[in-house]
Design a protein around this motif. Structure first.
Motif, short mmCIF file in Angstrom:
data_model
loop_
_atom_site.label_atom_id
_atom_site.label_comp_id
_atom_site.label_asym_id
_atom_site.label_seq_id
_atom_site.Cartn_x
_atom_site.Cartn_y
_atom_site.Cartn_z
N LYS A 118 2.37 3.15 1.59
CA LYS A 118 1.50 3.45 2.72
C LYS A 118 0.05 3.28 2.31
O LYS A 118 -0.30 3.53 1.15
CB LYS A 118 1.72 4.88 3.22
CG LYS A 118 3.01 5.09 3.98
CD LYS A 118 3.05 6.47 4.59
CE LYS A 118 4.29 6.67 5.45
NZ LYS A 118 4.32 8.03 6.05
N LYS A 119 -0.77 2.87 3.26
CA LYS A 119 -2.19 2.68 2.96
C LYS A 119 -3.06 3.48 3.91
O LYS A 119 -2.76 3.60 5.11
CB LYS A 119 -2.55 1.20 3.05
CG LYS A 119 -1.93 0.34 1.97
CD LYS A 119 -2.49 -1.07 1.96
CE LYS A 119 -1.91 -1.87 0.80
NZ LYS A 119 -2.49 -3.23 0.70
N GLN A 120 -4.12 4.01 3.36
CA GLN A 120 -5.17 4.68 4.14
C GLN A 120 -6.48 4.12 3.64
O GLN A 120 -7.00 4.55 2.63
CB GLN A 120 -5.15 6.20 3.93
CG GLN A 120 -4.02 6.94 4.57
CD GLN A 120 -4.12 8.44 4.31
OE1 GLN A 120 -4.92 8.90 3.50
NE2 GLN A 120 -3.29 9.21 4.99
N LYS A 121 -6.99 3.14 4.34
CA LYS A 121 -8.25 2.49 3.95
C LYS A 121 -8.17 2.02 2.50
O LYS A 121 -7.40 1.14 2.18
CB LYS A 121 -9.43 3.44 4.18
CG LYS A 121 -9.61 3.82 5.65
CD LYS A 121 -10.81 4.73 5.85
CE LYS A 121 -10.95 5.09 7.32
NZ LYS A 121 -12.09 6.01 7.56
N ARG A 122 -8.93 2.61 1.59
CA ARG A 122 -8.94 2.16 0.20
C ARG A 122 -7.84 2.83 -0.65
O ARG A 122 -7.70 2.53 -1.83
CB ARG A 122 -10.29 2.48 -0.43
CG ARG A 122 -11.46 1.71 0.20
CD ARG A 122 -12.79 2.11 -0.44
NE ARG A 122 -13.12 3.49 -0.12
CZ ARG A 122 -12.99 4.50 -0.98
NH1 ARG A 122 -12.55 4.27 -2.21
NH2 ARG A 122 -13.32 5.72 -0.60
N LEU A 123 -7.06 3.72 -0.05
CA LEU A 123 -6.01 4.43 -0.78
C LEU A 123 -4.65 3.82 -0.50
O LEU A 123 -4.30 3.58 0.66
CB LEU A 123 -5.99 5.91 -0.36
CG LEU A 123 -6.99 6.86 -1.02
CD1 LEU A 123 -8.42 6.46 -0.76
CD2 LEU A 123 -6.74 8.29 -0.57
N THR A 124 -3.90 3.57 -1.57
CA THR A 124 -2.53 3.06 -1.44
C THR A 124 -1.59 4.01 -2.15
O THR A 124 -1.78 4.34 -3.33
CB THR A 124 -2.41 1.66 -2.06
OG1 THR A 124 -3.33 0.77 -1.42
CG2 THR A 124 -0.99 1.13 -1.90
N PHE A 125 -0.58 4.45 -1.42
CA PHE A 125 0.41 5.39 -1.94
C PHE A 125 1.75 4.68 -2.04
O PHE A 125 2.13 3.92 -1.15
CB PHE A 125 0.56 6.58 -0.98
CG PHE A 125 -0.72 7.32 -0.72
CD1 PHE A 125 -1.60 6.87 0.25
CD2 PHE A 125 -1.04 8.46 -1.43
CE1 PHE A 125 -2.78 7.55 0.51
CE2 PHE A 125 -2.21 9.15 -1.17
CZ PHE A 125 -3.08 8.69 -0.21
N GLN A 126 2.45 4.96 -3.15
CA GLN A 126 3.73 4.30 -3.36
C GLN A 126 4.77 5.31 -3.84
O GLN A 126 4.47 6.19 -4.64
CB GLN A 126 3.57 3.18 -4.38
CG GLN A 126 4.77 2.28 -4.50
CD GLN A 126 4.45 0.97 -5.21
OE1 GLN A 126 3.33 0.76 -5.66
NE2 GLN A 126 5.42 0.09 -5.30
N PHE A 127 5.99 5.17 -3.36
CA PHE A 127 7.12 5.99 -3.77
C PHE A 127 8.07 5.11 -4.54
O PHE A 127 8.43 4.02 -4.09
CB PHE A 127 7.81 6.55 -2.53
CG PHE A 127 8.55 7.84 -2.74
CD1 PHE A 127 9.22 8.45 -1.69
CD2 PHE A 127 8.60 8.48 -3.98
CE1 PHE A 127 9.90 9.65 -1.86
CE2 PHE A 127 9.28 9.67 -4.17
CZ PHE A 127 9.93 10.26 -3.09
N GLY A 128 8.49 5.56 -5.72
CA GLY A 128 9.35 4.75 -6.57
C GLY A 128 10.72 4.49 -5.96
O GLY A 128 11.20 5.26 -5.13
N GLU A 129 11.35 3.43 -6.41
CA GLU A 129 12.66 3.05 -5.90
C GLU A 129 13.70 4.13 -6.15
O GLU A 129 14.60 4.35 -5.34
CB GLU A 129 13.11 1.73 -6.53
CG GLU A 129 12.30 0.52 -6.12
CD GLU A 129 12.53 0.13 -4.66
OE1 GLU A 129 11.69 -0.60 -4.10
OE2 GLU A 129 13.54 0.57 -4.08
N ALA A 130 13.59 4.78 -7.29
CA ALA A 130 14.55 5.84 -7.64
C ALA A 130 14.11 7.21 -7.13
O ALA A 130 14.79 8.21 -7.39
CB ALA A 130 14.75 5.88 -9.15
N LYS A 131 13.00 7.26 -6.44
CA LYS A 131 12.44 8.51 -5.92
C LYS A 131 12.22 9.56 -7.01
O LYS A 131 12.40 10.75 -6.81
CB LYS A 131 13.31 9.08 -4.80
CG LYS A 131 13.42 8.17 -3.59
CD LYS A 131 14.16 8.81 -2.43
CE LYS A 131 13.31 9.79 -1.68
NZ LYS A 131 13.96 10.27 -0.44
#
Lengths: 109, 113
Positions: free
Chosen positions: A56-69
């Motif tokens: 997910k992105k919020q302007k300059r911030l990018t958040f990522q959730f790993g495949e294995a959680k």
């Protein structure tokens, strides 16, 4: 028990540089939430990730959730002085809500 | 809309004195309530949480206690403060379980001298 570690503990960058904090869990995460705490303030919710591999992105911030959680990351592109603060991740889905150890970001102009 | 009130904002107490911090939530029913403590420059340590009136789960076996006398009221107490009790105390709430986000109060900065 549930342990959520964040690295690095602290990072000092020049304004305009990128920044990344990583959240790692010893167990599978249900959902992950990210919070930001400005100096002297209280934590404020930023975003929630639910699905494996979600980005997910919020302007300059990018958040990522790993495949294995089991891990998550927050990346800030071209930091600004307003990004100063401590960033925490948290595993949700339980009554007992334990935060990650946090990453403190300092941005110099 | 929902709001959370936490007071006082700052508190200076002598060692051995009692403590009572109060937190109230408005605009919602049966919230999950939390007390966290943060030492200077450190992370958020979960102290207590409550999923209903009179239900308290303790995470830290120290000289602190918590009570929930009413649905939207959460109180943190101590009979005798220690130097190590100094810190930033944060109350928070959320709706039930699952993916709901936490809302924090503005915090109490406690200095035990």
């Amino acid at each position: 028990g549930q342990q959520v570690m964040q690295i690095p503990q602290y990072q000092h960058v020049q304004e305009g540089e990128d920044f990344t904090t990583y959240c790692n869990s010893s167990t599978t995460l249900s959902n992950i939430q990210w919070y930001k705490q400005r100096p002297g303030g209280h934590p404020v919710f930023l975003i929630q990730l639910v699905k494996s591999g979600e980005v997910k992105k919020q302007k300059r911030l990018t958040f990522q959730f790993g495949e294995a959680k089991k891990n998550s990351s927050l990346h800030i592109t071209a930091t600004q002085t307003t990004d100063v603060g401590t960033y925490f991740c948290m595993n949700t889905g339980f009554q007992k809500l334990v935060f990650g150890t946090g990453t403190r970001l300092l941005v110099s102009p | 809309s929902q709001t959370i009130h936490q007071w006082p904002a700052t508190l200076v107490q002598p060692v051995g004195s009692p403590l009572s911090l109060e937190c109230t939530v408005e605009g919602t029913s049966n919230p999950n309530l939390y007390w966290y403590r943060q030492a200077a420059g450190r992370g958020l340590q979960l102290l207590f949480y409550s999923v209903g009136i009179g239900q308290i789960s303790s995470e830290v076996p120290q000289n602190l206690s918590a009570s929930r006398p009413q649905d939207r009221q959460f109180i943190l107490s101590s009979k005798k403060l220690l130097l190590s009790d100094s810190g930033f105390y944060l109350c928070a709430w959320r709706v039930g379980m699952g993916p709901e986000k936490l809302f924090f109060g503005s915090g109490t900065q406690l200095s035990v001298l």
